[in-house]
Design a protein around this motif. Structure first.
Motif, mmCIF file in Angstrom:
data_model
loop_
_atom_site.group_PDB
_atom_site.id
_atom_site.type_symbol
_atom_site.label_atom_id
_atom_site.label_comp_id
_atom_site.label_asym_id
_atom_site.label_seq_id
_atom_site.Cartn_x
_atom_site.Cartn_y
_atom_site.Cartn_z
ATOM 1 N N MET A 1 0.846 -1.168 0.000
ATOM 2 C CA MET A 1 0.000 0.000 0.000
ATOM 3 C C MET A 1 0.893 1.233 0.000
ATOM 4 N N SER A 2 0.514 2.230 -0.778
ATOM 5 C CA SER A 2 1.313 3.442 -0.861
ATOM 6 C C SER A 2 1.206 4.244 0.432
ATOM 7 N N ARG A 3 2.136 5.152 0.614
ATOM 8 C CA ARG A 3 2.146 6.012 1.802
ATOM 9 C C ARG A 3 0.856 6.829 1.875
ATOM 10 N N VAL A 4 0.408 7.331 0.730
ATOM 11 C CA VAL A 4 -0.814 8.135 0.687
ATOM 12 C C VAL A 4 -2.014 7.295 1.114
ATOM 13 N N ARG A 5 -2.122 6.094 0.558
ATOM 14 C CA ARG A 5 -3.256 5.216 0.912
ATOM 15 C C ARG A 5 -3.195 4.813 2.381
ATOM 16 N N THR A 6 -2.010 4.607 2.920
ATOM 17 C CA THR A 6 -1.864 4.252 4.332
ATOM 18 C C THR A 6 -2.384 5.377 5.213
ATOM 19 N N ILE A 7 -2.011 6.595 4.901
ATOM 20 C CA ILE A 7 -2.468 7.745 5.682
ATOM 21 C C ILE A 7 -3.972 7.919 5.538
ATOM 22 N N LEU A 8 -4.476 7.831 4.319
ATOM 23 C CA LEU A 8 -5.909 8.019 4.079
ATOM 24 C C LEU A 8 -6.740 6.916 4.710
ATOM 25 N N SER A 9 -6.191 5.717 4.837
ATOM 26 C CA SER A 9 -6.946 4.609 5.411
ATOM 27 C C SER A 9 -7.264 4.846 6.884
ATOM 28 N N ARG A 10 -6.531 5.737 7.514
ATOM 29 C CA ARG A 10 -6.770 6.040 8.929
ATOM 30 C C ARG A 10 -7.850 7.098 9.123
ATOM 31 N N MET A 11 -8.258 7.757 8.046
ATOM 32 C CA MET A 11 -9.301 8.776 8.150
ATOM 33 C C MET A 11 -10.669 8.103 8.187
ATOM 34 N N PRO A 12 -11.589 8.636 8.971
ATOM 35 C CA PRO A 12 -12.920 8.021 9.038
ATOM 36 C C PRO A 12 -13.691 8.219 7.740
ATOM 37 N N ASP A 13 -14.479 7.214 7.379
ATOM 38 C CA ASP A 13 -15.391 7.387 6.256
ATOM 39 C C ASP A 13 -16.796 7.510 6.833
ATOM 40 N N ALA A 14 -17.787 7.625 5.978
ATOM 41 C CA ALA A 14 -19.162 7.836 6.444
ATOM 42 C C ALA A 14 -19.621 6.705 7.359
ATOM 43 N N ASP A 15 -19.252 5.466 7.045
ATOM 44 C CA ASP A 15 -19.670 4.340 7.877
ATOM 45 C C ASP A 15 -19.015 4.382 9.252
ATOM 46 N N ASP A 16 -17.748 4.808 9.314
ATOM 47 C CA ASP A 16 -17.078 4.976 10.612
ATOM 48 C C ASP A 16 -17.778 6.040 11.446
ATOM 49 N N VAL A 17 -18.147 7.127 10.787
ATOM 50 C CA VAL A 17 -18.831 8.212 11.498
ATOM 51 C C VAL A 17 -20.177 7.719 12.027
ATOM 52 N N LEU A 18 -20.910 6.951 11.220
ATOM 53 C CA LEU A 18 -22.195 6.413 11.673
ATOM 54 C C LEU A 18 -22.012 5.446 12.836
ATOM 55 N N ARG A 19 -20.960 4.632 12.798
ATOM 56 C CA ARG A 19 -20.682 3.720 13.903
ATOM 57 C C ARG A 19 -20.432 4.509 15.179
ATOM 58 N N ARG A 20 -19.637 5.555 15.068
ATOM 59 C CA ARG A 20 -19.355 6.385 16.239
ATOM 60 C C ARG A 20 -20.610 7.109 16.719
ATOM 61 N N LEU A 21 -21.427 7.565 15.766
ATOM 62 C CA LEU A 21 -22.684 8.212 16.126
ATOM 63 C C LEU A 21 -23.625 7.222 16.810
ATOM 64 N N ALA A 22 -23.668 5.993 16.303
ATOM 65 C CA ALA A 22 -24.501 4.956 16.929
ATOM 66 C C ALA A 22 -24.100 4.760 18.383
ATOM 67 N N ASP A 23 -22.795 4.738 18.648
ATOM 68 C CA ASP A 23 -22.334 4.611 20.035
ATOM 69 C C ASP A 23 -22.771 5.820 20.859
ATOM 70 N N LEU A 24 -22.651 6.985 20.263
ATOM 71 C CA LEU A 24 -22.985 8.216 20.975
ATOM 72 C C LEU A 24 -24.451 8.284 21.349
ATOM 73 N N ILE A 25 -25.334 7.856 20.437
ATOM 74 C CA ILE A 25 -26.773 7.923 20.728
ATOM 75 C C ILE A 25 -27.301 6.610 21.297
ATOM 76 N N ARG A 26 -26.393 5.709 21.656
ATOM 77 C CA ARG A 26 -26.698 4.467 22.373
ATOM 78 C C ARG A 26 -27.596 3.508 21.600
ATOM 79 N N VAL A 27 -27.357 3.399 20.308
ATOM 80 C CA VAL A 27 -28.106 2.452 19.485
ATOM 81 C C VAL A 27 -27.741 1.001 19.788
ATOM 82 N N PRO A 28 -26.483 0.678 20.112
ATOM 83 C CA PRO A 28 -26.127 -0.737 20.318
ATOM 84 C C PRO A 28 -26.980 -1.470 21.344
#
Length: 87
Positions: A1-28
């Motif tokens: 994997m390139s250096r750029v892709r490695t760095i970008l892979s650590r950034m949240p995507d929409a699904d990561d944000v929704l997962r974190r939001l689910a935790d925040l609003i206690r959906v689990p």
């Protein structure tokens, strides 16, 4: 994997944000997935699935269109990728 892709892979995507939001609003605690209920936190996935089952709960929590969030993060990733390639 390139250096750029490695760095970008650590950034949240929409699904990561929704997962974190689910935790925040206690959906689990009410999720149909046993692992989410047992662990007390969203196990993620596309969506995550609880988002597709109860979008209004997420929409009420966010009060904004998710499409706008996705566009923002796509633009952020594109911008970061351009900066990293110049280095």
């Amino acid at each position: 994997m390139s250096r750029v892709r490695t760095i970008l892979s650590r950034m949240p995507d929409a699904d990561d944000v929704l997962r974190r939001l689910a935790d925040l609003i206690r959906v689990p605690s009410t999720c149909r997935r046993r692992r989410c209920r047992e662990q007390g936190c969203c196990q993620g996935g596309y969506g995550p699935p609880c988002y597709f089952e109860d979008r209004k709960r997420f929409a009420d929590a966010v009060l904004e269109d998710m499409h706008g969030h996705r566009e923002f993060w796509i633009a952020q990733r594109t911008s970061f990728e351009a900066v990293l390639r110049r280095q």
